[in-house]
Design a protein around this motif. Structure first.
Motif, PDB file in Angstrom:
ATOM      1  N   THR A   1      53.902  67.666  18.978  1.00 45.60           N
ATOM      2  CA  THR A   1      53.155  66.777  18.075  1.00 45.60           C
ATOM      3  C   THR A   1      52.184  67.565  17.207  1.00 45.60           C
ATOM      4  OG1 THR A   1      51.422  66.354  19.726  1.00 45.60           O
ATOM      5  CG2 THR A   1      53.283  64.836  19.685  1.00 45.60           C
ATOM      6  N   LEU A   2      51.687  66.902  16.172  1.00 40.59           N
ATOM      7  CA  LEU A   2      50.579  67.398  15.344  1.00 40.59           C
ATOM      8  C   LEU A   2      50.908  68.677  14.597  1.00 40.59           C
ATOM      9  CD1 LEU A   2      47.573  66.629  17.708  1.00 40.59           C
ATOM     10  CD2 LEU A   2      48.876  65.090  16.258  1.00 40.59           C
TER      11      LEU A   2
ATOM     12  N   SER B   1      57.359  68.313  27.365  1.00 36.76           N
ATOM     13  CA  SER B   1      56.557  67.086  27.345  1.00 36.76           C
ATOM     14  C   SER B   1      56.511  66.521  25.934  1.00 36.76           C
ATOM     15  CB  SER B   1      55.134  67.373  27.825  1.00 36.76           C
ATOM     16  OG  SER B   1      55.149  67.783  29.169  1.00 36.76           O
ATOM     17  N   TRP B   2      56.301  65.216  25.841  1.00 38.41           N
ATOM     18  CA  TRP B   2      56.340  64.562  24.529  1.00 38.41           C
ATOM     19  C   TRP B   2      55.250  65.091  23.608  1.00 38.41           C
ATOM     20  CZ3 TRP B   2      56.135  58.890  26.745  1.00 38.41           C
ATOM     21  CH2 TRP B   2      57.224  58.701  27.598  1.00 38.41           C
ATOM     22  N   TRP B   3      54.119  65.535  24.191  1.00 37.19           N
ATOM     23  CA  TRP B   3      52.996  65.943  23.333  1.00 37.19           C
ATOM     24  C   TRP B   3      53.198  67.339  22.751  1.00 37.19           C
ATOM     25  CZ3 TRP B   3      50.646  70.437  24.725  1.00 37.19           C
ATOM     26  CH2 TRP B   3      50.818  70.849  26.055  1.00 37.19           C
TER      27      TRP B   3
ATOM     28  N   SER C   1      55.711  65.453  13.728  1.00 34.53           N
ATOM     29  CA  SER C   1      55.778  65.609  15.185  1.00 34.53           C
ATOM     30  C   SER C   1      57.237  65.642  15.611  1.00 34.53           C
ATOM     31  CB  SER C   1      55.064  64.442  15.888  1.00 34.53           C
ATOM     32  OG  SER C   1      53.663  64.521  15.705  1.00 34.53           O
TER      33      SER C   1
ATOM     34  N   PHE D   1      59.889  65.442  18.893  1.00 34.38           N
ATOM     35  CA  PHE D   1      60.062  65.048  20.290  1.00 34.38           C
ATOM     36  C   PHE D   1      61.469  65.414  20.722  1.00 34.38           C
ATOM     37  CE2 PHE D   1      57.069  62.167  18.246  1.00 34.38           C
ATOM     38  CZ  PHE D   1      55.979  62.254  19.100  1.00 34.38           C
TER      39      PHE D   1
ATOM     40  N   LEU E   1      64.368  64.979  23.460  1.00 31.22           N
ATOM     41  CA  LEU E   1      64.828  64.194  24.605  1.00 31.22           C
ATOM     42  C   LEU E   1      65.805  65.012  25.444  1.00 31.22           C
ATOM     43  CD1 LEU E   1      63.838  62.125  22.329  1.00 31.22           C
ATOM     44  CD2 LEU E   1      64.902  60.435  23.773  1.00 31.22           C
ATOM     45  N   SER E   2      66.013  66.264  25.044  1.00 32.40           N
ATOM     46  CA  SER E   2      66.850  67.195  25.811  1.00 32.40           C
ATOM     47  C   SER E   2      65.918  68.334  26.232  1.00 32.40           C
ATOM     48  CB  SER E   2      67.970  67.762  24.932  1.00 32.40           C
ATOM     49  OG  SER E   2      68.642  66.751  24.229  1.00 32.40           O
ATOM     50  N   GLN E   3      65.351  68.199  27.431  1.00 32.96           N
ATOM     51  CA  GLN E   3      64.292  69.139  27.838  1.00 32.96           C
ATOM     52  C   GLN E   3      64.761  70.586  27.893  1.00 32.96           C
ATOM     53  OE1 GLN E   3      63.021  67.323  31.555  1.00 32.96           O
ATOM     54  NE2 GLN E   3      61.192  66.451  30.607  1.00 32.96           N
TER      55      GLN E   3
ATOM     56  N   LEU F   1      58.197  52.607  23.317  1.00 29.48           N
ATOM     57  CA  LEU F   1      58.830  53.828  23.844  1.00 29.48           C
ATOM     58  C   LEU F   1      60.343  53.651  23.942  1.00 29.48           C
ATOM     59  CD1 LEU F   1      56.421  54.817  26.776  1.00 29.48           C
ATOM     60  CD2 LEU F   1      56.565  55.847  24.525  1.00 29.48           C
TER      61      LEU F   1
ATOM     62  N   LEU G   1      63.901  63.826  18.080  1.00 32.88           N
ATOM     63  CA  LEU G   1      63.327  62.845  17.159  1.00 32.88           C
ATOM     64  C   LEU G   1      62.265  63.530  16.308  1.00 32.88           C
ATOM     65  CD1 LEU G   1      62.871  59.886  19.634  1.00 32.88           C
ATOM     66  CD2 LEU G   1      64.214  59.796  17.525  1.00 32.88           C
TER      67      LEU G   1
END
Lengths: 210, 210
Positions: free
Chosen positions: A185-186, A180-182, A154, A156, A158-160, A112, A204
């Motif tokens: 995704t997918l 959230s990180w999820w 996916s 991600f 990091l800046s909510q 992580l 990312l």
């Protein structure tokens, strides 16, 4: 010389040594191998020559430490991990682009941390991380990615609080913040390329190989 | 019956099958094994009986699908992953606590997603994730962790604006917000227990086994 898709400057971290043919071929083809501490043990056994071995150097076997005595860079700064020390060294040498290998697959907290640091490194040089499963690319503004139909993707953030949009992804993002990180995704590419739209963000993008 | 430190309700995900003795012993001792889709293949070969196999069920080998025909729960919801489907099933059965195994170690985007979902699950039941390297525990308020001197600890905040403090950690946090995943990594316990102080937050604590 055949143009390589990836940088030929490689940082090899002390996570799981690559086994997939893509990271392995990048490692073999590299002209500058920057090796993090204990990863030197594997590199030595594979008869691959690093340009430099960086870290607090307490994870290297004595025989290998002797063999690499001329290229050791001791850096015991407790505030940075070995991957970051390797990036700092690359920057100090004027290196402009680098591929990080072997940064995942062992301790998940290291995984992580290593992945998240990509967004910080991206402010200093061009960087991506290649694992046994795919490629992480940090971006801060709108970027087009080469892809293929069906590629799993996916995203991600990091800046909510930053909005992200996408084009040519199966599940489109439209001015969406990813809390959230999820959440990102997918997803899946619909074309030979896809586009991630963002501005002044820390994002990312993971692309699975096949 | 000997009291187990961990819940005996286990969700086995389709990441890397556990190899460390701690997750393996949890899997062996489980009385309820909730199995995510393709993980059924490994469980069958290990002669371990699941209570239920959940997912879109397209990753199970035909012979094994037949063997488990009575305990298959088909759920093809594209908005949740198999780990979440397993949690939803557990909650529907009145299960109050669960250990998640096999959720990391393959695709890194799945690993990130699976880990981050722990904070959502924690609102529904008591949950932790045990990997080959350590234990992730989601917390939302001040919590004391059993530990040992020198245990490596990493703290991840999914609430970038919430303050976190710590007691009995080598690098103390004092009303700190953790903006990046790497910021709370590589800490160390100073005692038989340590305390993470937070309130109404989403925090993940990783404790390495040794």
């Amino acid at each position: 010389m055949e143009k390589s898709e990836f940088s030929r400057n490689v940082i090899l971290c002390n996570g799981q040594f690559p086994s997939h043919h893509i990271p392995l071929s990048i490692l073999l083809a590299a002209h500058t191998r920057i090796c993090c501490d204990g990863a030197a043990n594997v590199l030595y056994k594979k008869k691959l020559q690093p340009r430099v071995v960086i870290g607090d150097l307490d994870s290297i076997e004595p025989e290998i430490k002797d063999a690499f005595a001329d290229i050791l860079v001791h850096n015991s700064d407790e505030n940075t991990n070995d991957q970051t020390k390797a990036i700092q060294w690359a920057v100090s040498q004027g290196i402009k682009d680098v591929v990080i290998l072997g940064a995942t697959g062992k301790r998940e907290d290291h995984t992580l941390g290593n992945i998240s640091l990509l967004v910080a490194y991206a402010k200093m040089l061009s960087v991506c991380m290649v694992t046994d499963y795919g490629i992480f690319t940090p971006i801060s503004s709108t970027t087009v990615f080469q892809s293929f139909v069906g590629q799993q993707v996916s995203i991600f953030s990091l800046s909510q609080n930053k909005e992200i949009s996408s084009e040519q992804l199966k599940y489109p993002l439209s001015h969406k913040t990813l809390q959230s990180w999820w959440e990102g995704t997918l997803n899946e590419s619909l074309a030979q390329s896809f586009r991630i739209v963002c501005n002044n963000a820390e994002v990312l993008v993971f692309q699975k190989f096949t």
